[in-house]
Every structure is written in C-alpha cells, then in structure tokens.
Design a protein around this motif. Structure first.
Motif, PDB file in Angstrom:
ATOM      1  N   MET A  18       7.895 -28.111   5.669  1.00 12.24           N
ATOM      2  CA  MET A  18       6.734 -28.344   4.812  1.00 12.24           C
ATOM      3  C   MET A  18       7.060 -28.006   3.362  1.00 12.24           C
ATOM      4  N   SER A 138      -0.710 -23.880   2.340  1.00 16.92           N
ATOM      5  CA  SER A 138      -0.377 -24.787   3.443  1.00 16.92           C
ATOM      6  C   SER A 138       0.156 -24.010   4.641  1.00 16.92           C
ATOM      7  N   VAL A 515       7.505 -29.217  10.250  1.00 17.32           N
ATOM      8  CA  VAL A 515       6.815 -30.373   9.682  1.00 17.32           C
ATOM      9  C   VAL A 515       7.884 -31.271   9.068  1.00 17.32           C
ATOM     10  N   ALA A 520       5.567 -34.246   4.813  1.00 16.34           N
ATOM     11  CA  ALA A 520       5.036 -33.245   3.880  1.00 16.34           C
ATOM     12  C   ALA A 520       5.033 -33.780   2.451  1.00 16.34           C
TER      13      ALA A 520
END
Length: 533
Positions: A18, A138, A515, A520
């Motif tokens: 991410m 996040s 992720v 992302a």
C-alpha cells in the motif's frame, strides 16, 4: 505524480504494498505501524532503506524502526526480529517510544492497541500529530467478524481491530481514510441469531468518528494487476472535507447516498445497531463499471480481453536457474512495474526471491496432471480432480479421463530416472494415478492466458503452467502477480510451519497479504485528486 506531497500514515502496513503505491500517487509517509517484525523487516528495507538483518548482526539498534513494546532491549535486535508479537504486546517490558521524534518518519513495530495506549498516556503527542494536518490514514485491518453489537468481538482480538482503526482516525483526524479488505467482509455472519455485515459495521464505526464513507467492491485485474483479486475498499472523508468534495460534485449519486448514511448514523447514535443493510450500499465494479471513471472511484485501465495474463506476468522469468538483471527488464508488464515504482535505497543488481522449492516425484507428477487437466472440457476437469482427491467417480467418466490423458505427455518415474512420455495404454495412466494420490482439493495449475487466481499465502496450492516447470511458484513470481517491482526485496524467512504459523509472517505470506502496489496507486490517485481539488 504531482510535486506536491501529501502526508500519509499507514496502519497494518505489512510488507509495504500500500505504501509503495501511495508514494507514487503523491503521498509521503509520516509514519507506519505493523504488528509483525518479519513483515516489518521487508517494509523497512524497501520503504525506509533500513537493513535490519545487517544491523542485528552488528548488534546496532535501528534508527528508523522502533518497537512499541518488546520483551527485549534495543540492543537485542536479532531477538526482536523473531519475537512473537502477541507475546510482546502482552508481556513486553521495553518500549522505544518517548517523543514524537521516535514516531515521525519511522516504522513502529507492535500492536495498534499498545500504540493507542501510548497516545492516551501522551495527549501532547497526539496534539502534535494533529497539528501536522495529516492528509490520509490507510490500512487493511482484519474485519470479517467485526460487529458493533459486541458479542463476537470478545471471541477474537482481530475482530476489534477495525474499532481500533476508527478510533485512531478519531484521534489523529486525517482528512481521509483508505481501508482495504477481502471480499468476505461483505458476506453476513450470524451473531446471536442476528445477521451482521462487517463492511456495514465498519462504515458505521467511521461515521461515528466523523468520517463519511464511500464504499466499493473492485477487482485488481481492472487496474493492470495480473491477478483476479476482488477487494472491498472504503474511502472515508472527514465531514468538513467531504462537504467541500460534495460542493464540487453535488449531483453525484454516490456522494448523496454516503451523506444520507452518515447523517442517519449520527442522528441515531443510541440506536445505531438498527441501521441495516437497506440504509447503505457499496458499488460493485462488475455491476457498475461506468462509476469507475476516476472521479469518485478509481478509473478502470484494463477491461475484459485486456487483463494481464499469467504468461505476461512471469513468462520472462520462467527459468529459475538463470540470474535475471533488474536493469534489463524494461518491457511489458514487468518493465512497467520496474519503471513505475522507484527504488530509492538499494542497487538493483539481480532479482531476488526467485529460488525454486524442491519437490519429490509424486508432487511433480501431480503437478503435471494439474497442468494437463486445464486443457480438459465438458466436465472432465472436475472428474479428474475428484479422481486425484479420492472421491468416487463412475466408470464412464474414469474411462473418458484415461482416454483423454493418452493425448498428453505425463510425468513418469523408471529405472533411468524421471521422464515425460505419452502413455500408450489406459493401464499406464491408471497405474500412475495410483502412485500419486492426494487429499488436497485446493491444488491447481495456473492458466497461462488468464490473470492469476486470488493470491494465496500457502505456496503449495498453485503450480506453474509450463510443463518444464513442475513446481510451485517462487516468491518473486507471486510478487509479480501482486504487481511488486523486481527491485523490491522480501526479507526474513521464506516459509514457515508448525507453531510458527500462529505468529510468523514469512515471505510468501507477506506477498499474499499485501495490497497490490498498482491498485494502491490507482486508489491513491483518486484520493489525491479529491484532496487537492
């Protein structure tokens, strides 16, 4: 990517997928938190340029990685890197955190609730963080069992983590929140005879903290990732920020639905459990692709017929005996990854994490069968899987299967070693099948012209698509499916077993839990655009 950098805090950071994507989208990491020291070692190496393994051998404390709680002092970094993080959270006597300087620009290893306890004890540090005007928070906490009703969350600490995430947002007051989770979060679970939807409960939790949620179900394959990976995404904006976005796009139906839900939650705080699935919605990319246009939701870049295939993703590194230079990989899918994401800290050299695992004859022969049955039609593939896993099949299906196998090179073992050949009789096929039975129902071979299946953290479940590669995938190949660039190095143990499975996060798991950086990036671009507008 704009020159203006927005500030970003990452929770549940994992190995850094991410953060890598958000960095490219224009976000600068203010600090990150990750429970696992093993995943944290990879994050530190790639995102902060900190080689924890080297420091541990030199018995030197890390300047960029701090432990929230540990059973060992800073000087014993080698023991910290292999510490059970759950034991550290409960019994740890040592903490590296004193002031904001121990947090800013750092990776914090440890339980988020211990970090929240530190913030509770140090409100002046919370005030300092608020004054930094953080743009984005996040993370991807486990959410599947979360309910504000409270009964089930007592059974599993992980089910409390969304509440911790929401409380963290309430404390630090970022402008926006980005939450990623598995598709399963949208399936109802039963709690005391009542059905609860974890995604809805999570949305309520953030609404209570003053954030207006916008929810979607998307799939990584629509955004250039070589993987069929459905994921639930929640973007939530602080009320004052949402109002400014709403003023720009007041005709947008997505925003209207979100505002109505937010107002409903905050008007019924004493009765929030009665707000149900009828009161809010998420938008599925399969049903509403027109909404994924880069305005509120990320813009689709790849559509049906243009998804990145397994062959495009890993075909150029099929031979594991070759050392591949990262600098020479400039074309196609892998070249795009290597040029999109910038390596700031380390010399590229040869790609890492591409060592194959060893398999015995039985495993390789089974892998060859999985490759072959991908070619089967008219229900024969299911019959073959049933045959492998010990299920009874009728004689007609068994005969059709063995006849079908006569058309393919299978993998045999004889006096002169292991070899490929087309069987000449049904008896040869039947005898081979009897020597390689399995009870595994999840094993399969990759389909070379399709995106990879949803990333698995157990490496034994997938095998290569090519007949000369009767093996599971390497960490690097799985990382390619997740859209990691080749310069990104995964650290710590490759795999684990036994009691270690309860708390260790080896390389395969780090990749599987991540992720996808490309996803992302696309999510980050939307948030960046809305915040800067």
């Amino acid at each position: 990517m704009s020159e203006r950098k927005l500030k970003h805090i990452e929770l549940f950071a994992g190995c850094g997928g991410m953060s890598l994507g958000l960095e490219k989208a224009g976000f600068e990491l203010y600090f990150a938190n990750e429970l696992s020291p093993m995943a944290g070692e990879t994050f530190a190496y790639n995102m902060l340029g900190e080689d924890l393994d080297n420091l541990s051998r030199q018995k030197t404390p890390s300047a960029k990685v701090k432990w929230i709680k540990s059973q060992y002092p800073q000087e014993e970094l080698i023991r910290r890197l292999r510490e059970n993080p759950f034991q550290a959270a409960e019994k740890g006597e040592f903490s590296d955190l004193v002031s904001l300087e121990d947090i800013k620009g750092k990776l914090l290893i440890g339980d988020i609730d211990n970090l929240l306890k530190f913030f509770d004890d140090n409100p002046h540090i919370v005030e300092q963080i608020r004054n930094e005007d953080i743009d984005l928070l996040s993370g991807g906490p486990p959410c599947q069992g979360f309910s504000l009703a409270g009964r089930r969350i007592k059974d599993d600490h992980k089910n409390l983590l969304p509440l911790s995430f929401a409380r963290f947002a309430g404390l630090t007051r970022p402008k926006a929140v980005l939450l990623e989770n598995v598709k399963g979060i949208t399936s109802p679970f039963d709690e005391g005879g009542e059905k609860y939807y974890a995604w809805l409960e999570v949305s309520k939790a953030f609404a209570i903290q003053g954030y207006v949620p916008v929810c979607m179900m998307l799939n990584s394959k629509f955004f250039g990732v070589a993987q069929n990976r459905p994921r639930f995404i929640m973007m939530a904006y602080r009320e004052d920020i949402f109002n400014r976005i709403f003023a720009l796009y007041e005709e947008n139906p997505i925003l209207n639905v979100s505002m109505q839900f937010y107002e409903l939650v905050n008007e019924n705080l004493d009765d929030v459990l009665n707000i149900g699935i009828k009161d809010f919605r998420y938008y599925d990319i399969d049903h509403y692709p027109e909404l994924f246009d880069g305005v509120i939701f990320p813009e689709i870049t790849n559509r049906e017929g243009d998804f990145v295939s397994v062959l495009e993703a890993i075909g150029d590194i099929r031979r594991t005996e070759i050392k591949y230079k990262v600098s020479t990989i400039k074309k196609g899918y892998s070249g795009k990854l290597n040029t999109t994401f910038t390596n700031k800290y380390h010399e590229t050299g040869f790609i890492h994490n591409h060592e194959p695992r060893n398999h015995n004859f039985g495993t390789k022969a089974r892998f060859r069968f999985y490759q072959v049955i991908n070619e089967f039609q008219n229900g024969l593939k299911k019959g073959a899987v049933d045959l492998f896993t010990g299920k009874s099949i009728d004689e007609d299906t068994k005969e059709k299967l063995t006849v079908a196998f006569l058309n393919y090179n299978l993998y045999f073992n004889g006096e002169n070693g292991e070899f490929y050949k087309k069987p000449k009789t049904l008896t040869e096929v039947d005898n081979l099948l009897k020597t390689i039975p399995t009870k595994k129902h999840s094993q399969r071979a990759l389909l070379e012209y399709e995106p990879a299946p949803a990333q698995l953290t157990i490496p034994d479940d997938l095998c290569h698509y090519h007949m000369e590669n009767l093996r599971t995938l390497t960490v690097r190949e799985m990382a390619r499916f997740q859209s990691f660039p080749d310069w990104f190095v995964f650290r710590s143990k490759v795999t684990t077993g036994g009691d270690g499975r309860k708390f260790e996060v080896p390389q395969y798991t780090q990749v599987g839990n991540a992720v996808p950086p490309l996803l992302a990036l696309k999510l980050g671009e939307v948030v960046y655009k809305l915040l800067t507008e």
